[in-house]
Design an enzyme around this catalytic site. Structure first.
Site, mmCIF file in Angstrom:
data_model
loop_
_atom_site.group_PDB
_atom_site.id
_atom_site.type_symbol
_atom_site.label_atom_id
_atom_site.label_comp_id
_atom_site.label_asym_id
_atom_site.label_seq_id
_atom_site.Cartn_x
_atom_site.Cartn_y
_atom_site.Cartn_z
ATOM 1 C CB CYS A 2 -16.844 30.191 41.461
ATOM 2 S SG CYS A 2 -16.394 28.850 40.358
ATOM 3 N NE ARG A 27 -15.211 35.613 43.224
ATOM 4 C CZ ARG A 27 -14.114 35.752 43.946
ATOM 5 N NH1 ARG A 27 -13.623 36.958 44.160
ATOM 6 N NH2 ARG A 27 -13.507 34.725 44.471
ATOM 7 C CD1 TRP A 74 -13.272 31.037 34.495
ATOM 8 C CD2 TRP A 74 -12.157 29.648 35.846
ATOM 9 N NE1 TRP A 74 -12.061 30.784 33.919
ATOM 10 C CE2 TRP A 74 -11.353 29.933 34.718
ATOM 11 C CE3 TRP A 74 -11.661 28.791 36.815
ATOM 12 C CZ2 TRP A 74 -10.080 29.395 34.546
ATOM 13 C CZ3 TRP A 74 -10.386 28.249 36.648
ATOM 14 C CH2 TRP A 74 -9.609 28.567 35.529
ATOM 15 C CG ASN A 98 -14.797 30.420 44.820
ATOM 16 O OD1 ASN A 98 -14.071 29.950 43.956
ATOM 17 N ND2 ASN A 98 -14.604 31.613 45.366
ATOM 18 N N GLY A 99 -13.839 27.064 44.468
ATOM 19 C CA GLY A 99 -12.594 26.415 44.873
ATOM 20 C C GLY A 99 -12.490 25.023 44.285
ATOM 21 C CD GLU A 482 0.485 43.877 31.854
ATOM 22 O OE1 GLU A 482 0.897 42.728 32.069
ATOM 23 O OE2 GLU A 482 -0.674 44.243 32.124
ATOM 24 C CE LYS A 486 -3.670 43.277 30.533
ATOM 25 N NZ LYS A 486 -3.002 43.284 31.798
ATOM 26 C CD GLU A 489 -5.405 39.615 30.043
ATOM 27 O OE1 GLU A 489 -5.845 38.771 30.810
ATOM 28 O OE2 GLU A 489 -4.684 40.548 30.415
ATOM 29 C CG HIS A 505 20.090 35.712 19.689
ATOM 30 N ND1 HIS A 505 21.345 35.368 19.260
ATOM 31 C CD2 HIS A 505 20.207 36.913 20.294
ATOM 32 C CE1 HIS A 505 22.203 36.319 19.602
ATOM 33 N NE2 HIS A 505 21.537 37.272 20.227
ATOM 34 C CE LYS A 604 -9.385 41.935 38.140
ATOM 35 N NZ LYS A 604 -8.429 42.444 37.140
HETATM 36 C C1 F6R Z 1 -3.883 39.777 33.313
HETATM 37 C C2 F6R Z 1 -4.310 39.472 34.665
HETATM 38 C C3 F6R Z 1 -3.749 38.270 35.332
HETATM 39 C C4 F6R Z 1 -3.468 38.570 36.815
HETATM 40 C C5 F6R Z 1 -3.009 37.299 37.533
HETATM 41 C C6 F6R Z 1 -2.642 37.579 38.972
HETATM 42 O O1 F6R Z 1 -4.491 40.935 32.839
HETATM 43 O O2 F6R Z 1 -5.120 40.150 35.239
HETATM 44 O O3 F6R Z 1 -2.600 37.827 34.690
HETATM 45 O O4 F6R Z 1 -2.503 39.564 36.886
HETATM 46 O O5 F6R Z 1 -4.030 36.348 37.484
HETATM 47 O O6 F6R Z 1 -3.721 38.085 39.674
HETATM 48 P P1 F6R Z 1 -3.510 38.843 41.039
HETATM 49 O O7 F6R Z 1 -2.756 40.096 40.745
HETATM 50 O O8 F6R Z 1 -4.888 39.107 41.564
HETATM 51 O O9 F6R Z 1 -2.715 37.932 41.920
#
Ligand code: F6R
Length: 609
Positions: A2, A27, A74, A98-99, A482, A486, A489, A505, A604
């Site tokens: 948010c 956000r 969000w 927000n929160g 990773e 990517k 998501e 396994h 984000k």
């Molecule tokens: C994936 C991604 C998330 C963040 C996670 C932690 O692409 O961006 O998995 O890595 O939410 O966020 P931070 O690094 O801001 O603590």
């Protein structure tokens, strides 16, 4: 999660609110809304969907005003819908939040018993009614907001305005980020500085427990109990270009291509250095790191994957034992604390609720040697650790983290070298060679980016797939993880990563011609083992996509596609090998037509648990 923008100024602030929301849309982007005070009183507009939908409503209605609050959401409590979109209203006041208010159910029951009616499923509406009720006995608006938030449990940033006081906005922060923007023509508040660069660079970062009253030509900050406090005014160094798309189609694409510059900024101090010094991590680092017995890394998501790579480095190069744990697990687990542990928290945003809570948990267990590796210098995380390293990736807007990850890896490699040195495991010549490799890293990453056309050509093969398997070994296993994160998501293809040795396994049962298998295959000590694992896949009809190194003997053949990275980069090879995986997921998402920068259901910065 948010985004909040608030403004009280000499001019119509609706364009400022909308532009601020556009900047904060990363956000959260389920719904958006704003509340204004103008000659007609309190006006509220809300829209399901993106800020663009809200903008269309503003255009239709011609809404304008000098005082306003706005929000991009969000969803946590209550599905994304117009009725759950903020602001929420009660008795002539409007609130954006927000929160998460953890005690919202108990508060809601009391408020209902007092006759307050709820029109949404959100926890935020409780805040609106609480303040409205408080105003009946506490006439001063600022005092009433403070008295109300004293009753809240949880994490929040809020902004409130009131119809009968058109020149006043009250904001408060506890656990979720909020800053003030000051200018001669008005005062503002927002979840991050990028939203306010359009009007000012003069920022004041609120601390947890701060409340502020904003008027056109002044502001004041107090604690929740009303005690006045001063917070320093800072000139934001954020360049407006850093948050613009420029020639790129998406932020994720821009951020992938910014990696050479992000790395060179993060490693700038090495340009003239002859040695690697603990001081890189803070003034007290030398004393704090000297007799560290083990390292505990805590993070979430992509930042967690950076920690997993670092474990291989710390154990192999610095000879120090290292555990890596997902923050949401660590914070609730009974673990065995050791005060001689270095607790390393990694976070792009520095506001991730689970990471912050895990850090607090570690501190409560007596572990005071804490380090934050973080991309946001003003973030909560950085304020709460004894040591810090700020990655200089610049603002990361795309929800999928890319440049933050590679700069986190660079920081973790520096930490490895500092610890190796303090433990007598780094010879002078080894140190010089490491410095050279680090200085050359941005160029090496730039060369990998030149592979984009070949990776793009592969993307079409994935367009109709439902699943994908990523394989890696050693420090490239977390890189495979990773890559899988990517891909899932942003393209919504179900992707899993396995340590290649684990294939037989269980997961080998999944492999058939419909299952593309992506292998991270640098030319390191494990390459022959990995080749055998890949043969196991091929023998079951699996289509292989291999990211190998220039000097590897891996050749393409029927069902095996191979791309060679320009050079093998030794211990730092993980930083190079993640780049083609970022590009692959980006191009697969483009082919599938998904929203690359704002994938469904995500946001984000995860400031809620
Ligand atoms: C994936 C991604 C998330 C963040 C996670 C932690 O692409 O961006 O998995 O890595 O939410 O966020 P931070 O690094 O801001 O603590």
């Amino acid at each position: 999660m948010c985004g909040i923008v608030a403004a009280v100024a000499d001019r119509d602030i609706v364009p400022v609110l909308l532009e601020g929301l556009r900047k904060l849309e990363y956000r959260g982007y389920d719904s958006a809304g704003l509340a204004l005070i103008n000659e007609n009183g309190l006006q509220r507009l809300r829209a399901l969907g993106r800020v663009a939908e809200l903008t269309a409503q503003v255009d239709e209605t011609g809404a304008a005003g000098n005082t306003g609050i706005a929000h991009t959401r969000w969803a946590t409590h209550g599905a994304p819908s117009e009725r759950n979109a903020h602001p929420h209203i009660s008795g002539g006041l409007a609130v954006v939040h927000n929160g998460i208010i953890e005690n919202h159910e108990a508060l809601r029951a009391h408020l209902k018993a007092d006759g307050y009616e709820f029109t949404s499923d959100t926890d935020t509406e409780v805040v609106a009614h609480l303040i409205a009720r408080e105003l009946q006995t506490t006439p001063d608006f600022f005092t009433a907001v403070r008295a109300s938030i004293a009753r809240l449990q949880g994490a929040y940033a809020i902004a409130v305005l009131r119809e009968v006081e058109p020149d006043r906005i009250i904001v408060a922060r506890e656990g979720s980020p909020l800053l003030l923007g000051l200018s001669d023509a008005g005062n503002y508040a927002a979840s991050d500085a990028s939203a306010l660069l359009q009007v000012t660079r003069r920022m004041v970062y609120l601390e947890n427990g701060d409340c502020a009253e904003l008027k056109r030509d002044n502001y004041r900050i107090t604690r929740v109990d009303g005690t006045p406090v001063e917070r320093p005014e800072k000139e934001s160094q954020l360049s407006a270009d850093a948050v613009e798309l420029g020639a790129y189609r998406h932020y994720m694409q821009k951020e992938i291509f910014e990696q050479p510059a992000a790395l060179s900024n993060t490693l700038e101090m090495l340009e003239t250095a002859h040695s690697i010094q603990p001081g890189l991590f803070g003034a007290d680092a030398e004393a704090m790191l000297k007799d560290v017995r083990q390292v505990l890394i805590i993070a979430c998501g992509t930042s967690y994957h950076a920690g997993l790579v670092a474990r291989y480095w710390l154990e192999a190069i610095a000879g120090i034992s290292c555990a890596v744990e997902v923050a949401s697990e660590y914070r609730y687990r009974d673990s065995v604390p050791d005060p001689q542990t270095l607790v390393v928290t990694i976070s792009q945003s520095g506001e991730t609720a689970d990471t912050l809570a895990a850090l607090q948990h570690a501190k409560a267990l007596g572990m005071t040697r804490t380090l934050a590796i973080c991309n946001v210098p003003e973030s909560s995380l950085v304020r709460e650790t004894a040591l810090r390293f700020i990655t200089r990736a610049g603002p990361e807007i795309g929800v999928a983290s890319t440049k933050a990850f590679t700069t986190q890896l660079a920081a973790l490699y520096l930490l490895t070298l500092v610890l190796a040195k303090s433990r007598g495991r780094l010879t002078v010549s080894h140190e010089a060679a490491e410095l050279t490799a680090l200085r050359h890293l941005p160029v090496a990453v730039a060369k990998v980016l030149e592979l984009e056309p070949q990776i793009k050509a592969w993307a079409g093969h994935f367009a109709t797939k439902q699943h994908a398997l990523f394989l890696g070994r050693g420090r490239h296993y977390p890189i495979a993880m990773e890559g899988a994160l990517k891909l899932k998501e942003i393209s919504y293809i179900h992707a899993e990563a396995y340590a290649a040795g684990e294939l037989k396994h269980g997961p080998l049962a999944l492999v058939d011609k419909e299952m593309p298998v992506i292998a991270v295959a640098p030319n390191d000590a494990l390459i022959e083992k990995l080749k055998s694992n890949l043969q196991e896949v091929r023998a079951r009809g699996g289509e292989l996509y291999v990211f190998a190194d220039a000097d590897s003997e891996m050749q393409a053949s029927d069902g095996i596609h191979v791309l060679h990275l320009p050079e093998h980069y030794g211990a730092l090879s993980a930083l190079l090998h993640v780049v083609p995986l970022q590009l692959l997921s980006y191009h697969v998402a483009l082919v599938r037509g998904t929203d690359v920068d704002k994938p469904r259901n995500l946001a984000k910065s995860v400031t809620v648990e």
